[in-house]
Design a protein around this motif. Structure first.
Motif, PDB file in Angstrom:
ATOM      1  N   LYS A  40     -43.787  27.772 -93.236  1.00 43.83           N
ATOM      2  CA  LYS A  40     -45.043  28.423 -92.876  1.00 43.83           C
ATOM      3  C   LYS A  40     -45.368  29.561 -93.839  1.00 43.83           C
ATOM      4  N   THR A  41     -44.370  30.337 -94.210  1.00 40.85           N
ATOM      5  CA  THR A  41     -44.580  31.441 -95.151  1.00 40.85           C
ATOM      6  C   THR A  41     -45.061  30.919 -96.502  1.00 40.85           C
ATOM      7  N   LEU A  42     -44.423  29.856 -96.983  1.00 39.38           N
ATOM      8  CA  LEU A  42     -44.827  29.274 -98.263  1.00 39.38           C
ATOM      9  C   LEU A  42     -46.236  28.707 -98.202  1.00 39.38           C
ATOM     10  N   LEU A  43     -46.544  28.036 -97.104  1.00 37.13           N
ATOM     11  CA  LEU A  43     -47.889  27.475 -96.957  1.00 37.13           C
ATOM     12  C   LEU A  43     -48.940  28.574 -96.971  1.00 37.13           C
ATOM     13  N   SER A  44     -48.647  29.681 -96.287  1.00 36.59           N
ATOM     14  CA  SER A  44     -49.582  30.806 -96.256  1.00 36.59           C
ATOM     15  C   SER A  44     -49.788  31.391 -97.657  1.00 36.59           C
ATOM     16  N   LYS A  45     -48.707  31.533 -98.403  1.00 40.41           N
ATOM     17  CA  LYS A  45     -48.802  32.054 -99.769  1.00 40.41           C
ATOM     18  C   LYS A  45     -49.621  31.121-100.659  1.00 40.41           C
ATOM     19  N   ASN A  46     -49.591  29.841-100.344  1.00 43.69           N
ATOM     20  CA  ASN A  46     -50.303  28.850-101.151  1.00 43.69           C
ATOM     21  C   ASN A  46     -51.743  28.617-100.683  1.00 43.69           C
ATOM     22  N   GLY A  47     -52.209  29.441 -99.725  1.00 49.66           N
ATOM     23  CA  GLY A  47     -53.604  29.364 -99.313  1.00 49.66           C
ATOM     24  C   GLY A  47     -53.884  28.494 -98.108  1.00 49.66           C
ATOM     25  N   TYR A  48     -52.830  28.053 -97.400  1.00 51.04           N
ATOM     26  CA  TYR A  48     -53.027  27.226 -96.214  1.00 51.04           C
ATOM     27  C   TYR A  48     -53.031  28.103 -94.963  1.00 51.04           C
ATOM     28  N   HIS A  49     -53.954  27.807 -94.058  1.00 53.24           N
ATOM     29  CA  HIS A  49     -54.112  28.587 -92.839  1.00 53.24           C
ATOM     30  C   HIS A  49     -53.743  27.736 -91.634  1.00 53.24           C
ATOM     31  N   GLU A  50     -53.016  28.341 -90.700  1.00 51.24           N
ATOM     32  CA  GLU A  50     -52.614  27.638 -89.488  1.00 51.24           C
ATOM     33  C   GLU A  50     -53.841  27.482 -88.596  1.00 51.24           C
ATOM     34  N   ILE A  51     -54.256  26.251 -88.343  1.00 49.02           N
ATOM     35  CA  ILE A  51     -55.495  26.029 -87.604  1.00 49.02           C
ATOM     36  C   ILE A  51     -55.265  25.355 -86.249  1.00 49.02           C
ATOM     37  N   GLY A  52     -54.044  25.070 -85.926  1.00 50.53           N
ATOM     38  CA  GLY A  52     -53.736  24.435 -84.651  1.00 50.53           C
ATOM     39  C   GLY A  52     -52.252  24.160 -84.608  1.00 50.53           C
ATOM     40  N   MET A  53     -51.802  23.591 -83.526  1.00 49.74           N
ATOM     41  CA  MET A  53     -50.383  23.302 -83.367  1.00 49.74           C
ATOM     42  C   MET A  53     -49.911  22.338 -84.453  1.00 49.74           C
ATOM     43  N   ASP A  54     -49.034  22.801 -85.323  1.00 47.22           N
ATOM     44  CA  ASP A  54     -48.416  21.996 -86.393  1.00 47.22           C
ATOM     45  C   ASP A  54     -49.343  21.714 -87.575  1.00 47.22           C
ATOM     46  N   HIS A  55     -50.542  22.259 -87.602  1.00 48.12           N
ATOM     47  CA  HIS A  55     -51.505  21.898 -88.643  1.00 48.12           C
ATOM     48  C   HIS A  55     -51.976  23.103 -89.468  1.00 48.12           C
ATOM     49  N   PHE A  56     -52.174  22.838 -90.763  1.00 44.42           N
ATOM     50  CA  PHE A  56     -52.608  23.861 -91.714  1.00 44.42           C
ATOM     51  C   PHE A  56     -53.702  23.270 -92.596  1.00 44.42           C
ATOM     52  N   ALA A  57     -54.616  24.127 -93.061  1.00 46.07           N
ATOM     53  CA  ALA A  57     -55.702  23.641 -93.906  1.00 46.07           C
ATOM     54  C   ALA A  57     -56.142  24.720 -94.883  1.00 46.07           C
ATOM     55  N   LEU A  58     -56.655  24.287 -96.042  1.00 49.61           N
ATOM     56  CA  LEU A  58     -57.288  25.198 -96.978  1.00 49.61           C
ATOM     57  C   LEU A  58     -58.634  25.651 -96.412  1.00 49.61           C
ATOM     58  N   LYS A  59     -59.126  26.794 -96.879  1.00 50.16           N
ATOM     59  CA  LYS A  59     -60.414  27.288 -96.394  1.00 50.16           C
ATOM     60  C   LYS A  59     -61.547  26.317 -96.700  1.00 50.16           C
ATOM     61  N   SER A  60     -61.376  25.501 -97.724  1.00 56.99           N
ATOM     62  CA  SER A  60     -62.422  24.562 -98.117  1.00 56.99           C
ATOM     63  C   SER A  60     -62.488  23.329 -97.214  1.00 56.99           C
ATOM     64  N   ASP A  61     -61.475  23.126 -96.365  1.00 57.86           N
ATOM     65  CA  ASP A  61     -61.440  21.946 -95.510  1.00 57.86           C
ATOM     66  C   ASP A  61     -62.214  22.195 -94.221  1.00 57.86           C
ATOM     67  N   GLU A  62     -62.863  21.150 -93.717  1.00 56.00           N
ATOM     68  CA  GLU A  62     -63.705  21.305 -92.536  1.00 56.00           C
ATOM     69  C   GLU A  62     -62.911  21.689 -91.291  1.00 56.00           C
TER      70      GLU A  62
END
Length: 454
Positions: A275-297
């Motif tokens: 989770k820490t690495l994903l956050s550093k790489n620009g991914y945001h936690e948007i739900g249970m078990d899921h991450f997305a870039l700001k550009s994703d719907e």
């Protein structure tokens, strides 16, 4: 995160793809006629306004992946494709005969099994066959799951031409030792190839599925997998906890000694590092078990509180009615659930008799519908409220009391009649949902039903 929290809350619990969860469906109060009435009610309320969703289960795989909990049929015989698609279209025609008007399809998701087991021509035949009975809604969303080892450029192009813009590839982990244990030998090169193909063709949302807690998996493996994933920059990620349920899935998950699985704090450390690495790489936690870039719907939907979740996963749009086609598929009319038989031969036989292949289901009570809203709010928005009669239920005081320990542990906060999950509480979202699960509270399972929450 302390070890004491992990030890305290690491208990068996549902994943809440539905409420009530499948083990608590009341099959005695369910029959096909009630399901059909529920289907027709939901269709009349939603078709013209938002359209409907189709989940299509394509069960065939060429080899057994031992981590997998899906309903599948292992075969290298591709002659099964045409017969199965014929059955799917027969099932769809039976549903369309029950509907008062031509359906408007908003969402299609091809799941499995391995959807890319099927040839591009057979996939085209399937999709065109569906629309011989239906129309496309505006702003439709079509998605499918692809196996990096067998997804071809031609399949990606064909599905794109048919309207698909989202694809998710199963990655799991790049460690050779882990891949060998789970019987999923899949080089990084294969994942990179299909990801670049999808980008080149024009897919607007490319997802990767990663799993933590797999046999022999180490922190170095998770770091390596996420670094490789970041180099490909998929638009969204599913970062799942491995569900070890060999009592349900049989010999497939007994292919390795349980001592090889990361336990408790060790497993949770894999998640925290990921989770820490994903956050550093620009991914945001948007739900249970899921991450997305700001550009994703999905990210935009989470910010705008439009995120929805059903048996197909997270979605940026909501349809009230989802029809599941194929062996083991689950349909959802909002007012009821219906699951098809899990046996392929029975599925074929029922369709030959002109019957919907539904084997079990559940009619939601008024109470179920209220609790379902709370579960969806928690898993999609990380908060829920009971500030009016539509969201209030008699046991709310008991639920609040049962959550005091989590409040003391700073996993949740109460603001009047609103509960909010804190950043520290997000890994324990299943536990928080369990506090609202009245079926689970009233009848605790006496045997193994669920995977561990942590």
């Amino acid at each position: 995160m302390t070890v004491s929290l992990i030890q305290k809350y690491n208990v068996p619990g549902p994943r809440y793809t539905s409420y009530p969860t499948v083990p608590y469906w009341d099959e005695n109060d369910f029959d096909a006629s009630k399901w059909i009435a529920s289907l027709q009610k939901s269709f009349s309320e939603s078709n013209a306004e938002s359209g409907i969703s189709l989940y299509i289960h394509l069960p065939f795989c060429e080899s057994m992946c031992t981590f997998c909990g899906c309903n599948k049929r292992i075969t290298k015989n591709h002659s099964v494709e045409e017969f199965y698609i014929k059955a799917l279209l027969k099932e769809w025609s039976l549903y369309c005969q029950l509907l008062p008007e031509r359906p408007l399809i908003k969402e299609i998701h091809l799941g499995g099994g391995t959807p890319t087991f099927f040839s591009k021509n057979n996939l085209e035949h399937l999709i065109n066959g569906l629309f011989s009975y239906a129309n496309k809604a505006e702003n439709y969303e079509f998605s499918f799951e692809g196996h990096p080892n067998n997804t071809t450029y031609e399949q990606l192009q064909k599905l794109y031409d048919l309207g698909f813009r989202r694809v998710s590839f199963g990655v799991q982990d790049y460690s050779e030792k882990v891949q060998k244990a789970i019987h999923r030998i899949q080089p990084f090169h294969n994942v990179a190839k299909v990801t670049f193909w999808a980008k080149e063709i024009g897919y607007t949302s490319i997802g990767h599925d990663i799993i933590f807690g797999l046999p022999f998996q180490t922190t170095e493996d998770v770091v390596d997998t996420i670094e490789k994933t970041n180099s490909l920059k998929p638009d969204r990620l599913a970062f799942y906890s491995y569900a070890h349920v060999p009592w349900i899935k049989g010999n497939g998950q007994r292919g390795y000694d349980e001592s090889s699985l990361p336990k408790d704090d060790e497993k949770r450390k894999l998640y925290e590092i990921g989770k820490t690495l994903l956050s550093k790489n620009g991914y945001h936690e948007i739900g249970m078990d899921h991450f997305a870039l700001k550009s994703d719907e999905l990210f935009e939907a989470s910010v705008n509180h439009n995120l929805h979740r059903n048996f197909m996963g997270y979605s940026a749009s909501k349809t009230q009615l989802m029809i599941g086609l194929g062996v083991s598929s689950i349909s959802d009319s909002w007012y009821s659930f219906a699951q098809n038989t899990k046996n392929l031969e029975d599925y074929y036989q029922l369709l030959e008799w002109g019957k919907l292949p539904v084997s079990k289901g559940h009619i939601l009570t008024k109470e179920d519908l209220i609790i379902r809203k709370h579960i969806l709010n928690l898993t999609c928005q990380f908060e829920t409220s009971w500030n009016n009669s539509e969201n209030y239920f008699e046991e709310i005081p008991e639920v609040i009391a049962s959550l005091k320990e989590m409040e003391n542990d700073n996993l949740i906060v109460f603001e009047g009649t609103t509960l909010k999950i804190t950043e520290a509480g997000k890994p324990f979202i299943r536990n928080i949902c369990m506090a609202f699960d009245l079926h689970l509270k009233r009848k605790s399972p006496q045997t193994n039903l669920f995977s561990m929450t942590v």
